[in-house]
Design a protein around this motif. Sequence first.
Motif, PDB file in Angstrom:
ATOM      1  N   THR A   1      74.800 -40.331  61.514  1.00 55.15           N
ATOM      2  CA  THR A   1      75.035 -40.958  62.806  1.00 55.15           C
ATOM      3  C   THR A   1      73.713 -41.039  63.566  1.00 55.15           C
ATOM      4  N   GLU A   2      73.508 -42.143  64.214  1.00 52.52           N
ATOM      5  CA  GLU A   2      72.290 -42.369  64.995  1.00 52.52           C
ATOM      6  C   GLU A   2      71.954 -41.154  65.876  1.00 52.52           C
ATOM      7  N   PHE A   3      70.687 -40.754  65.906  1.00 57.21           N
ATOM      8  CA  PHE A   3      70.294 -39.567  66.677  1.00 57.21           C
ATOM      9  C   PHE A   3      70.525 -39.790  68.168  1.00 57.21           C
ATOM     10  N   LYS A   4      71.063 -38.759  68.803  1.00 54.66           N
ATOM     11  CA  LYS A   4      71.288 -38.836  70.253  1.00 54.66           C
ATOM     12  C   LYS A   4      70.289 -37.913  70.945  1.00 54.66           C
ATOM     13  N   SER A   5      69.570 -38.449  71.899  1.00 51.51           N
ATOM     14  CA  SER A   5      68.621 -37.588  72.608  1.00 51.51           C
ATOM     15  C   SER A   5      68.542 -37.953  74.081  1.00 51.51           C
ATOM     16  N   ASP A   6      69.613 -38.561  74.595  1.00 56.09           N
ATOM     17  CA  ASP A   6      69.599 -38.976  76.007  1.00 56.09           C
ATOM     18  C   ASP A   6      69.397 -37.796  76.953  1.00 56.09           C
ATOM     19  N   ASN A   7      69.885 -36.629  76.530  1.00 55.18           N
ATOM     20  CA  ASN A   7      69.777 -35.470  77.432  1.00 55.18           C
ATOM     21  C   ASN A   7      68.484 -34.687  77.259  1.00 55.18           C
ATOM     22  N   TYR A   8      67.648 -35.141  76.337  1.00 49.96           N
ATOM     23  CA  TYR A   8      66.413 -34.380  76.090  1.00 49.96           C
ATOM     24  C   TYR A   8      65.440 -34.532  77.258  1.00 49.96           C
ATOM     25  N   LYS A   9      64.966 -33.395  77.737  1.00 52.06           N
ATOM     26  CA  LYS A   9      63.957 -33.424  78.803  1.00 52.06           C
ATOM     27  C   LYS A   9      62.683 -32.783  78.290  1.00 52.06           C
TER      28      LYS A   9
ATOM     29  N   GLU B   1      84.841 -50.028  41.757  1.00 53.78           N
ATOM     30  CA  GLU B   1      84.603 -51.250  42.515  1.00 53.78           C
ATOM     31  C   GLU B   1      84.136 -50.865  43.916  1.00 53.78           C
ATOM     32  N   MET B   2      83.167 -51.623  44.432  1.00 54.51           N
ATOM     33  CA  MET B   2      82.691 -51.337  45.781  1.00 54.51           C
ATOM     34  C   MET B   2      83.271 -52.406  46.709  1.00 54.51           C
ATOM     35  N   LYS B   3      84.155 -51.973  47.606  1.00 56.01           N
ATOM     36  CA  LYS B   3      84.800 -52.928  48.506  1.00 56.01           C
ATOM     37  C   LYS B   3      84.192 -52.816  49.892  1.00 56.01           C
ATOM     38  N   PRO B   4      83.764 -53.923  50.441  1.00 57.62           N
ATOM     39  CA  PRO B   4      83.128 -53.849  51.765  1.00 57.62           C
ATOM     40  C   PRO B   4      84.091 -53.334  52.824  1.00 57.62           C
ATOM     41  N   LYS B   5      83.574 -52.452  53.663  1.00 59.12           N
ATOM     42  CA  LYS B   5      84.333 -51.997  54.827  1.00 59.12           C
ATOM     43  C   LYS B   5      83.625 -52.594  56.044  1.00 59.12           C
ATOM     44  N   LYS B   6      84.090 -52.206  57.215  1.00 61.37           N
ATOM     45  CA  LYS B   6      83.398 -52.687  58.399  1.00 61.37           C
ATOM     46  C   LYS B   6      82.077 -51.907  58.514  1.00 61.37           C
ATOM     47  N   LYS B   7      80.960 -52.622  58.654  1.00 63.33           N
ATOM     48  CA  LYS B   7      79.675 -51.936  58.754  1.00 63.33           C
ATOM     49  C   LYS B   7      79.637 -51.060  60.008  1.00 63.33           C
ATOM     50  N   ARG B   8      79.253 -49.804  59.846  1.00 66.30           N
ATOM     51  CA  ARG B   8      79.183 -48.889  60.985  1.00 66.30           C
ATOM     52  C   ARG B   8      77.841 -49.084  61.700  1.00 66.30           C
ATOM     53  N   GLU B   9      77.902 -49.577  62.915  1.00 70.63           N
ATOM     54  CA  GLU B   9      76.654 -49.881  63.629  1.00 70.63           C
ATOM     55  C   GLU B   9      75.947 -48.621  64.135  1.00 70.63           C
ATOM     56  N   ASP B  10      76.673 -47.487  64.107  1.00 69.15           N
ATOM     57  CA  ASP B  10      76.041 -46.263  64.611  1.00 69.15           C
ATOM     58  C   ASP B  10      75.380 -45.449  63.501  1.00 69.15           C
ATOM     59  N   LEU B  11      75.397 -45.984  62.280  1.00 70.89           N
ATOM     60  CA  LEU B  11      74.786 -45.229  61.174  1.00 70.89           C
ATOM     61  C   LEU B  11      73.343 -45.668  60.942  1.00 70.89           C
ATOM     62  N   ILE B  12      72.499 -44.687  60.613  1.00 74.30           N
ATOM     63  CA  ILE B  12      71.126 -45.016  60.211  1.00 74.30           C
ATOM     64  C   ILE B  12      70.879 -44.440  58.823  1.00 74.30           C
ATOM     65  N   LEU B  13      69.931 -45.037  58.133  1.00 71.95           N
ATOM     66  CA  LEU B  13      69.546 -44.559  56.803  1.00 71.95           C
ATOM     67  C   LEU B  13      68.137 -43.991  56.940  1.00 71.95           C
ATOM     68  N   ILE B  14      67.980 -42.690  56.694  1.00 74.24           N
ATOM     69  CA  ILE B  14      66.708 -42.053  57.062  1.00 74.24           C
ATOM     70  C   ILE B  14      66.424 -40.841  56.177  1.00 74.24           C
ATOM     71  N   ASP B  15      65.143 -40.518  56.002  1.00 80.85           N
ATOM     72  CA  ASP B  15      64.738 -39.306  55.281  1.00 80.85           C
ATOM     73  C   ASP B  15      64.226 -38.273  56.289  1.00 80.85           C
ATOM     74  N   GLY B  16      64.056 -37.045  55.845  1.00 83.29           N
ATOM     75  CA  GLY B  16      63.667 -35.945  56.729  1.00 83.29           C
ATOM     76  C   GLY B  16      62.325 -36.166  57.408  1.00 83.29           C
TER      77      GLY B  16
END
Lengths: 281, 575
Positions: free
Chosen positions: B376-384, B189-204
Amino acid sequence: MIPSIELETKGLPNWCPGCGNYGILTALKQALSELDIPQKDIVLTSGIGCSSKIPHWVRVYAYNGLHGRALPLAEGIRLANNKLTVITCGGDGDGYAEGTAHFIHFSRYNMNIKYFVHDNQVYGLTKGQVSPTSDEGFVTKTTPFGSVEKALNPLIMALSAGATFAARGYAGNVSQLKELMKKAIMHKGSALLDILQPCVTFNHKNTYEWYSKRVYELETPLKTRNEAISKAAEWGEKIPVGVFFDSDEETYEDKLPQLKEKSLIEEEPKTDIKQLLKELK
Amino acid sequence: MLVNRLVWKIGGEAGYGIQNAGMTVSKIFKELGLYVFATLEYPSLIRGGHNTFTVRADNDRITSEILPVDILVCLDEATLNLHKDELTKDGAIIYDNALNVKAKKIRKDIRLLPLPILEFSKQYGADFKVMMATFAIGATIKLLGISTQVAEQVITMQLSTKGQDVLNSNFEALNNGYNELKTAAFKIEMKPKKKREDLILIDGNTAIALGAIRSGCKYFSAYPMTPSTSIMEYVAKNQEKHNMIMHQAEDEISAINSCLGASYAGIRSMTATSGGGFALMNEALSLSGSSEMPIVIVLGQRPGPATGLPTRTEQGDLLYAVHGGHGEFPRIVMAPGDVTECFNMTLDAFNMADKYQIPIIILTDKHIAASVETTTEFKSDNYKIDRGELLLKVNTKLRLKEKFKRYAFTKTGVSPRTIPGVSNGMQCSIGDEHDEEGYIIEDAVGRKRMYEKRANKNKGIIKSLNNKCIEVFGNKNAKTAIISWGSNKGIILEALKSLKNCKLIQVKILHPFPGAELAKKVGRSKIIIVEQNGTSQLGQLIKQNTSLKISDYLLKYDGRAFTPEEIINHMRRKK
């Protein structure tokens, strides 16, 4: 106006004495010097061959790349900075053999690039082999019994692929060639200038004398593409030189909204990916 | 009853919308707050053939596909024939009721769920194939206890540009599939959890394209080639708002040369291809080396030689990436192991390319390029953005006493670079051997000096990469080390969940080869190499660059990615 002294480089050309390339170099320097384009905004790309060494003797920005691949270099440069005047120089082996695909697609893209082909109908730097523009029956080291191939007609190729400017010049007539170069440079879009260039060392058929007897000047460009193609087919006892076709059409760059205001190099990169990440959530 | 752990597989001919259906189901699970890993297998053709899309969902982060399958959706008979034995105990098969399953010798424990899939879908005329998939999704969610609202919400997002009519027919198909399945009880059975807003669905591939945009890459030119094509499509779609140009060139030779041209004129450029296209690019790769022109090349591997298996996966081009291009010149070859590394390595690649004025090859394969995962959503705030020694401002003027020297001899081997538009910066970039100003030379002394100037960059490159090339996962004290690279990472991590006495040593930078760093990380562990080629190309690099002894190899070259089970079985047999 660029003072001609500013176009000098530290070296002197190492072409054979009497080579048609000298006339082409002189015409190019005169054309650049007479046009009102800042020297810093002129880029010359070239491939490999005697003619492709020309950037070494004209002081502008240059990228001397691979055999047959000078046009793609020019395309990248033009798209990165569409404020530049981009000229590509090369020979018949470079552009009509090794780089044929790029030549056809360059004609079709209609990017604002000027392609000057030093067409001596023979391979010079590799010391005398047949070229795609060699006349049928032409004897070289690789065609000792005469070439069995038909010669390719570059103007017809460019015109049928969509080039918006096609001209033929002659290295033996520098002042006329200079004017043709200026017209090509001022044209907006892909421009082919095929230049008949005697090779005094390896082509003993298509000599200065041979060309001088045959070339005659076209007074005005032909009205339609089809007429220009028919005219370009004329080759033999009489060879027309001049502008065959000149049409003002929207360029590749004109059609890109990214280039409406500024060139890519002038614009700050838009690196904010928040919205793109949101689409993946 | 099992909760929230599932493997779902759909199969059918190309043209049945298998990939879209797979993405819909992946997004439904993601909406439920679950982690997803999904893979597409397909042959190289547009209609017919056999396509499958497998979606795995879990409460925790997952990094690979696994067998067996819990639910198999068969839109054609081939799917039933080929995959019926992949099912778990008490698994289920959803299929069209016209299919004769009696002759198929299906295990007794498996639940057969025949539905009027085709009969219902016929009403949609030409679109019936795609509707079959949507109908089957309806049945799937019913079986798993998922509400139709979630599915409708996902379908709305996916079909937002297709118009209300298309949306309505899909809702109809979905609900019919839902209602036609009369029995709802299933072992999972698939039971809904709280949707994670920091997750992305992505390919390479998308991760690499995103990395390029984030890096300020402004020019992308390529010729379509599986498995790299979706990078150019993603860039093309977003080029206008991100001030980039995507130019589909007439061939790979043109693509890479135009990238070098754009780089010469001062903007970051990238190309992407597979082995065959990379072969065509080799001469220009070498030109990048000689003219010291920065470029980033994505080499998405697929099985060779020649055309090989165009839509499958392999790691047969590692040594080619390291050695490709004639002559000797510095380069970096990096191999991301998951989507996050695809993104981060692309950011690094652009900075390193500019800093050292060299070509960088990002080595991927079909498995990482096309597999979809939640992360997890990509973090690049520190990228220069670091453009290195580039004098970037057009319409400025250099104040120099002498002519600008593009290839000036420096301590680091890296010379300042001007771009067209800069006064007094005129220079010739070149593929011939040259002097400091870029003029052709022939003399032995000059050649040796210029060669050494270029080679000298390696010192800085190695220093920059120091301690960033190798990563260790799993039980750090384990006596057995699986050494691997690229897309195998996720599969091995999955296997490590069952192999407590093993660790994974991932080689992220393959050239310059981090021999010392690897030797240090291996210590006295026993080495097993796992890679997707037949000659152990990583093993060859290890032997060339270290004195480490390799005890065992697990190699695979059938065009399919490893499964965690294959790795677990191999390791257990060894003991």
